[in-house]
Design an enzyme around this catalytic site. Sequence first.
Site, PDB file in Angstrom:
ATOM      1  N   LYS A 181      25.851  33.465  41.187  1.00 52.19           N
ATOM      2  CA  LYS A 181      27.014  34.351  41.186  1.00 52.19           C
ATOM      3  C   LYS A 181      27.085  35.024  42.550  1.00 52.19           C
ATOM      4  O   LYS A 181      26.097  35.616  43.016  1.00 52.19           O
ATOM      5  CB  LYS A 181      26.893  35.402  40.075  1.00 52.19           C
TER       6      LYS A 181
HETATM    7  O1  G3P Z   1      28.918  40.596  35.413  1.00 47.95           O
HETATM    8  C1  G3P Z   1      30.193  41.010  35.062  1.00 47.95           C
HETATM    9  C2  G3P Z   1      30.260  41.816  33.816  1.00 47.95           C
HETATM   10  O2  G3P Z   1      29.085  41.690  33.103  1.00 47.95           O
HETATM   11  C3  G3P Z   1      30.549  43.249  34.085  1.00 47.95           C
HETATM   12  O3  G3P Z   1      30.650  43.898  32.861  1.00 47.95           O
HETATM   13  O4  G3P Z   1      30.608  45.797  31.336  1.00 47.95           O
HETATM   14  O5  G3P Z   1      29.637  46.035  33.625  1.00 47.95           O
HETATM   15  O6  G3P Z   1      32.103  45.868  33.323  1.00 47.95           O
HETATM   16  P1  G3P Z   1      30.759  45.503  32.779  1.00 47.95           P
END
Ligand code: G3P
Length: 224
Positions: A86
């Site tokens: 990523k």
């Molecule tokens: O890696 C992307 C995703 O997991 C982000 O999620 O919940 O941190 O916005 P969040």
Amino acid sequence: MIYILDTADLASIKRCNEFYPLSGVTTNPSIIARANTDFWKLLLDIREIIGDEKMLHVQTTAKKAEDIVSEAKLLRERLGENFYVKIPIGEEGLKSTVALKKLGIGVTMTAIFTPSQALMASVAGADFVAPYVNRLDKIGGDGARVVAEIVELLDIHGLDTKVLAASFKNTEQVHKCALCGCHSVTVTEDILKDLISYPLTDAAVEGFDRDWRSVYGNKKISDM
Ligand code: G3P
């Protein structure tokens, strides 16, 4: 639809991998930091649970393209072929994506918030682009709309990149993405559970059990 689990919690990965039709696991530096344990052991444990045939997405922490490529090579060497690095969208990220595609290493371009970012990432060769749905919704944006536009753009331009929508806080967000043809979503165990739960389903199953028992008691089909 490709379902992926967004966590580094081993117990959760074990449970979800057993019960749900998952295609892999995604992590990011915040998720890894939350686990607060030995980095390599954690990732190798995840690989062992999900097996070699499922995807493992791990984010680089490097900033310069050369360092991103080195990290990706190391991660791929240790975590197996079904691995995607990523990389946050940016100039160095795009440069490293072009190089990594020449090396045959999978790339998920992440921290995507606009269709233009996703299109550029796709043209650079990213296998997946990861728009953050809830983070857009939270600031009054429309995450699902952005995902829909990305899906449309990739289709219009005949690009093979898959949309891996991320950052979900509820099933409605996932549903809207699925409806617009989003190829994959990465979600937590809570969201997976919510996606298959419905009070009328529980009531229906309770009714079946009650009616069966009223006539056949505790007999199973194998006892009949
Ligand atoms: O890696 C992307 C995703 O997991 C982000 O999620 O919940 O941190 O916005 P969040």
